[in-house]
Design a protein around this motif. Structure first.
Motif, short mmCIF file in Angstrom:
data_model
loop_
_atom_site.label_atom_id
_atom_site.label_comp_id
_atom_site.label_asym_id
_atom_site.label_seq_id
_atom_site.Cartn_x
_atom_site.Cartn_y
_atom_site.Cartn_z
N GLY A 89 0.81 -1.21 0.00
CA GLY A 89 0.00 0.00 0.00
C GLY A 89 0.84 1.27 0.00
O GLY A 89 0.45 2.29 -0.53
N LYS A 90 2.04 1.15 0.59
CA LYS A 90 2.96 2.27 0.64
C LYS A 90 4.07 2.13 -0.41
O LYS A 90 4.96 2.98 -0.48
CB LYS A 90 3.58 2.39 2.03
CG LYS A 90 2.57 2.74 3.11
CD LYS A 90 3.26 2.88 4.47
CE LYS A 90 2.25 3.26 5.55
NZ LYS A 90 2.89 3.39 6.88
N ASN A 91 4.03 1.04 -1.17
CA ASN A 91 5.06 0.79 -2.19
C ASN A 91 6.45 0.85 -1.56
O ASN A 91 7.39 1.45 -2.10
CB ASN A 91 4.95 1.82 -3.32
CG ASN A 91 5.33 1.25 -4.68
OD1 ASN A 91 5.33 0.04 -4.90
ND2 ASN A 91 5.65 2.15 -5.61
N THR A 92 6.57 0.21 -0.40
CA THR A 92 7.79 0.31 0.40
C THR A 92 8.21 -1.07 0.88
O THR A 92 7.37 -1.90 1.23
CB THR A 92 7.56 1.23 1.61
OG1 THR A 92 7.24 2.55 1.15
CG2 THR A 92 8.79 1.30 2.49
N VAL A 93 9.52 -1.29 0.89
CA VAL A 93 10.08 -2.50 1.46
C VAL A 93 10.97 -2.09 2.64
O VAL A 93 11.57 -1.01 2.62
CB VAL A 93 10.88 -3.30 0.40
CG1 VAL A 93 12.11 -2.55 -0.06
CG2 VAL A 93 11.26 -4.67 0.92
N TYR A 94 11.01 -2.95 3.64
CA TYR A 94 11.74 -2.65 4.86
C TYR A 94 12.81 -3.71 5.12
O TYR A 94 12.69 -4.86 4.67
CB TYR A 94 10.79 -2.60 6.06
CG TYR A 94 9.66 -1.61 5.90
CD1 TYR A 94 8.41 -2.02 5.47
CD2 TYR A 94 9.85 -0.27 6.21
CE1 TYR A 94 7.37 -1.12 5.33
CE2 TYR A 94 8.81 0.65 6.07
CZ TYR A 94 7.58 0.22 5.63
OH TYR A 94 6.56 1.12 5.47
#
Length: 129
Positions: A77-82
């Motif tokens: 949803g945030k187009n983010t990887v952690y």
């Protein structure tokens, strides 16, 4: 224009934790493969971890050196990887790079930097002893 922007790096003592983020813009990566690599001074870029969707569930792969200490995750949803990094060691000191691809071609593997066409600028992680 696709951009990957890493953040969250810094200086931490051995045994400490950091969480890196990689925010993508310019296109949605959805369940496409994303990965983290790192490069220490004087060394080649090395694979850290990757995450991809196999149609049923997420598959994650880790380098032996970080297994059990690092965890990759993503928020589509945030187009983010952690990258959650725990129990950090001085040998984890490196510039950490986020990478992404729209899919692996024949012969490409999750751990090969050549498998990824999109790269961030990197974020420095320094672990003091």
């Amino acid at each position: 224009q696709v951009q990957l922007v890493e953040s969250g790096g810094g200086l931490v003592q051995a045994g400490g934790s950091l969480r890196l983020s990689c925010a993508a813009s310019g296109r949605t990566f959805g369940n496409y493969p994303m990965a983290w690599f790192r490069q220490a001074p004087g060394k080649e870029r090395e694979f850290v971890t990757a995450i991809t969707w196999n149609g049923n569930r997420y598959i994650t792969v880790y380098a032996e050196s970080v297994k059990g200490r690092f965890t990759i995750s993503r928020d589509n949803g945030k187009n983010t990887v952690y990258l959650q990094m725990n129990s950090l060691k001085p040998e984890d000191t490196a510039v950490y790079y986020c990478a992404a691809t729209l899919g692996y071609s024949r012969g490409q593997t999750m751990g090969d930097a050549k498998s990824y066409g999109y790269w961030g600028q990197g974020t420095q992680v320094t672990v003091s002893s």
